[in-house]
Design a protein around this motif. Structure first.
Motif, PDB file in Angstrom:
ATOM      1  N   GLY A   1      11.135  17.207  25.331  1.00  0.00           N
ATOM      2  CA  GLY A   1      11.561  16.566  26.572  1.00  0.00           C
ATOM      3  C   GLY A   1      10.453  15.732  27.188  1.00  0.00           C
ATOM      4  O   GLY A   1      10.687  14.615  27.669  1.00  0.00           O
ATOM      5  N   LEU A   2       9.232  16.252  27.169  1.00  0.00           N
ATOM      6  CA  LEU A   2       8.094  15.500  27.707  1.00  0.00           C
ATOM      7  C   LEU A   2       7.850  14.218  26.912  1.00  0.00           C
ATOM      8  O   LEU A   2       7.526  13.182  27.491  1.00  0.00           O
ATOM      9  N   GLU A   3       8.023  14.295  25.614  1.00  0.00           N
ATOM     10  CA  GLU A   3       7.837  13.089  24.785  1.00  0.00           C
ATOM     11  C   GLU A   3       8.859  12.021  25.157  1.00  0.00           C
ATOM     12  O   GLU A   3       8.520  10.843  25.303  1.00  0.00           O
ATOM     13  N   ARG A   4      10.114  12.401  25.323  1.00  0.00           N
ATOM     14  CA  ARG A   4      11.148  11.438  25.734  1.00  0.00           C
ATOM     15  C   ARG A   4      10.836  10.869  27.125  1.00  0.00           C
ATOM     16  O   ARG A   4      10.997   9.670  27.370  1.00  0.00           O
ATOM     17  N   LEU A   5      10.384  11.724  28.011  1.00  0.00           N
ATOM     18  CA  LEU A   5      10.027  11.299  29.361  1.00  0.00           C
ATOM     19  C   LEU A   5       8.861  10.319  29.330  1.00  0.00           C
ATOM     20  O   LEU A   5       8.871   9.291  30.013  1.00  0.00           O
ATOM     21  N   ARG A   6       7.841  10.605  28.536  1.00  0.00           N
ATOM     22  CA  ARG A   6       6.688   9.690  28.405  1.00  0.00           C
ATOM     23  C   ARG A   6       7.111   8.332  27.852  1.00  0.00           C
ATOM     24  O   ARG A   6       6.626   7.295  28.309  1.00  0.00           O
ATOM     25  N   ILE A   7       7.985   8.342  26.869  1.00  0.00           N
ATOM     26  CA  ILE A   7       8.456   7.075  26.293  1.00  0.00           C
ATOM     27  C   ILE A   7       9.191   6.268  27.350  1.00  0.00           C
ATOM     28  O   ILE A   7       8.931   5.070  27.515  1.00  0.00           O
ATOM     29  N   ASP A   8      10.086   6.909  28.080  1.00  0.00           N
ATOM     30  CA  ASP A   8      10.821   6.191  29.126  1.00  0.00           C
ATOM     31  C   ASP A   8       9.888   5.690  30.215  1.00  0.00           C
ATOM     32  O   ASP A   8      10.051   4.570  30.715  1.00  0.00           O
ATOM     33  N   PHE A   9       8.899   6.482  30.595  1.00  0.00           N
ATOM     34  CA  PHE A   9       7.924   6.033  31.591  1.00  0.00           C
ATOM     35  C   PHE A   9       7.203   4.785  31.083  1.00  0.00           C
ATOM     36  O   PHE A   9       7.026   3.817  31.811  1.00  0.00           O
ATOM     37  N   GLY A  10       6.806   4.809  29.831  1.00  0.00           N
ATOM     38  CA  GLY A  10       6.070   3.682  29.258  1.00  0.00           C
ATOM     39  C   GLY A  10       6.889   2.418  29.096  1.00  0.00           C
ATOM     40  O   GLY A  10       6.330   1.318  29.082  1.00  0.00           O
ATOM     41  N   THR A  11       8.201   2.558  28.996  1.00  0.00           N
ATOM     42  CA  THR A  11       9.038   1.371  28.782  1.00  0.00           C
ATOM     43  C   THR A  11       9.795   0.921  30.029  1.00  0.00           C
ATOM     44  O   THR A  11      10.342  -0.183  30.042  1.00  0.00           O
ATOM     45  N   GLU A  12       9.821   1.767  31.060  1.00  0.00           N
ATOM     46  CA  GLU A  12      10.541   1.423  32.295  1.00  0.00           C
ATOM     47  C   GLU A  12       9.831   0.272  33.009  1.00  0.00           C
ATOM     48  O   GLU A  12       8.621   0.268  33.153  1.00  0.00           O
ATOM     49  N   ARG A  13      10.607  -0.715  33.446  1.00  0.00           N
ATOM     50  CA  ARG A  13      10.036  -1.884  34.126  1.00  0.00           C
ATOM     51  C   ARG A  13      10.333  -1.915  35.622  1.00  0.00           C
ATOM     52  O   ARG A  13       9.627  -2.574  36.375  1.00  0.00           O
ATOM     53  N   GLU A  14      11.354  -1.203  36.059  1.00  0.00           N
ATOM     54  CA  GLU A  14      11.698  -1.182  37.482  1.00  0.00           C
ATOM     55  C   GLU A  14      10.729  -0.218  38.172  1.00  0.00           C
ATOM     56  O   GLU A  14      10.647   0.957  37.821  1.00  0.00           O
ATOM     57  N   SER A  15       9.968  -0.714  39.148  1.00  0.00           N
ATOM     58  CA  SER A  15       8.842   0.043  39.692  1.00  0.00           C
ATOM     59  C   SER A  15       9.235   1.365  40.348  1.00  0.00           C
ATOM     60  O   SER A  15       8.534   2.365  40.170  1.00  0.00           O
ATOM     61  N   SER A  16      10.323   1.411  41.083  1.00  0.00           N
ATOM     62  CA  SER A  16      10.669   2.675  41.746  1.00  0.00           C
ATOM     63  C   SER A  16      11.116   3.723  40.734  1.00  0.00           C
ATOM     64  O   SER A  16      10.782   4.910  40.866  1.00  0.00           O
TER      65      SER A  16
END
Length: 87
Positions: free
Chosen positions: A27-42
């Motif tokens: 779960g943390l790995e998926r979360l890290r990937i999404d954090f790294g690819t998310e572009r919307e600041s909030s």
């Protein structure tokens, strides 16, 4: 963002204490990937806060290029750490 929905999305449950180490790591790995690819600041900040609450957030200095976002993350981390010490 709804905390329960985020936990369910990344970990398949809202009750993290029921998971084994492999499920949490996944779960943390998926979360890290999404954090790294998310572009919307909030949304990105919300993902960072979740990572921080789970002890897995990158340092604000490396996580946020924008000075205001970096400062907000540093302020949040200080406040959360202070609450943890006061508890």
């Amino acid at each position: 963002m709804d905390l329960d929905a985020l936990l369910y999305h990344y970990f398949g449950t809202e009750a993290l204490e029921t998971l084994d180490e492999a499920a949490i790591d996944s779960g943390l790995e998926r979360l890290r990937i999404d954090f790294g690819t998310e572009r919307e600041s909030s949304r990105r900040f919300a993902l960072w806060v979740l990572l921080h609450s789970l002890g897995a957030a990158p340092d604000p200095a490396t996580a946020f290029k924008d000075a205001r976002e970096r400062q907000a993350a540093e302020n949040y981390a200080r406040a959360a750490d202070q609450l943890g010490r006061d508890s």
